[in-house]
Design an enzyme around this catalytic site. Sequence first.
Site, short mmCIF file in Angstrom:
data_model
loop_
_atom_site.label_atom_id
_atom_site.label_comp_id
_atom_site.label_asym_id
_atom_site.label_seq_id
_atom_site.Cartn_x
_atom_site.Cartn_y
_atom_site.Cartn_z
N GLY A 92 -16.46 15.81 -20.37
CA GLY A 92 -15.51 16.31 -21.25
C GLY A 92 -15.32 15.13 -21.52
N THR A 93 -16.37 13.67 -21.26
CA THR A 93 -16.19 12.38 -22.05
C THR A 93 -16.30 12.24 -23.46
OG1 THR A 93 -18.38 12.57 -21.30
CG2 THR A 93 -16.57 11.49 -19.08
N ASN A 94 -17.41 13.52 -24.80
CA ASN A 94 -16.71 13.47 -25.38
C ASN A 94 -15.81 14.25 -26.22
OD1 ASN A 94 -19.46 11.85 -26.18
ND2 ASN A 94 -21.14 13.41 -25.29
N HIS B 187 -26.69 14.23 -28.57
CA HIS B 187 -27.78 14.68 -27.65
C HIS B 187 -27.58 12.90 -27.09
CE1 HIS B 187 -31.07 15.33 -25.62
NE2 HIS B 187 -32.06 14.62 -26.41
N LEU C 279 -27.05 27.67 -27.00
CA LEU C 279 -26.94 29.14 -28.36
C LEU C 279 -27.87 30.85 -28.15
CD1 LEU C 279 -24.41 26.87 -30.75
CD2 LEU C 279 -23.62 28.18 -27.93
N ASN D 187 -24.40 19.19 -32.63
CA ASN D 187 -24.41 19.07 -30.68
C ASN D 187 -24.66 17.45 -30.58
OD1 ASN D 187 -25.19 19.47 -28.40
ND2 ASN D 187 -27.18 18.94 -28.99
#
Length: 202
Positions: free
Chosen positions: A12-14, A110, A94, A108
Amino acid sequence: MIRIAVLVSGGGTNLQALLDARKEGALGGGVLSLVISSVADAFALQRAKKEEIKTITIERKKYREISEFDEALAAALTEEKIDLVVLAGFLSVLGAKVLEAFKDRIINVHPSLIPSFCGKGFYGLRVHEAALKAGVKITGATVHLVNDIIDGGKIILQKAVDVMPDDTPQSLQKRVMQEAEWVILPKAVELFCEREMTGGKK
């Protein structure tokens, strides 16, 4: 008010970058309303709970078919009246139900400059290993809209990062996160929310 759901599978760093941006009032009117994890023990859930954000675990491994997993995700997002879905280290692809229900409302991040080192099989350290193997001097990160092509949606923001001669996949991953991902993901969320708040005029 723009309700945001963040989908995670790991540390969960983002997500933390978004939480930090929220504290600074830098999400353009967006509210972090929900965090969904595809992994039960993802540390990202702890980050969300600490900030008193609702969490849901929808484990991919508990569903035999991707369509069933997709349906569960779509139901949870719809029930919470989510306006924007942010994939932040979400390692499941998804399905049609979510993509159709939230068309042009899924983004998203990337860890490369798309179209380089992206698509099926390119995630996590694999991206940085490929960049180093190719000998590129510049890499970076991209925030893009999500569609039915992996990493194939419209590019929203990109930020370049220099590759150092002594880089390892791990050191490059860390620099790309710090200098690019954690910068452009909150900015992309802010841009989306500001546009929604002004009726698409921004």
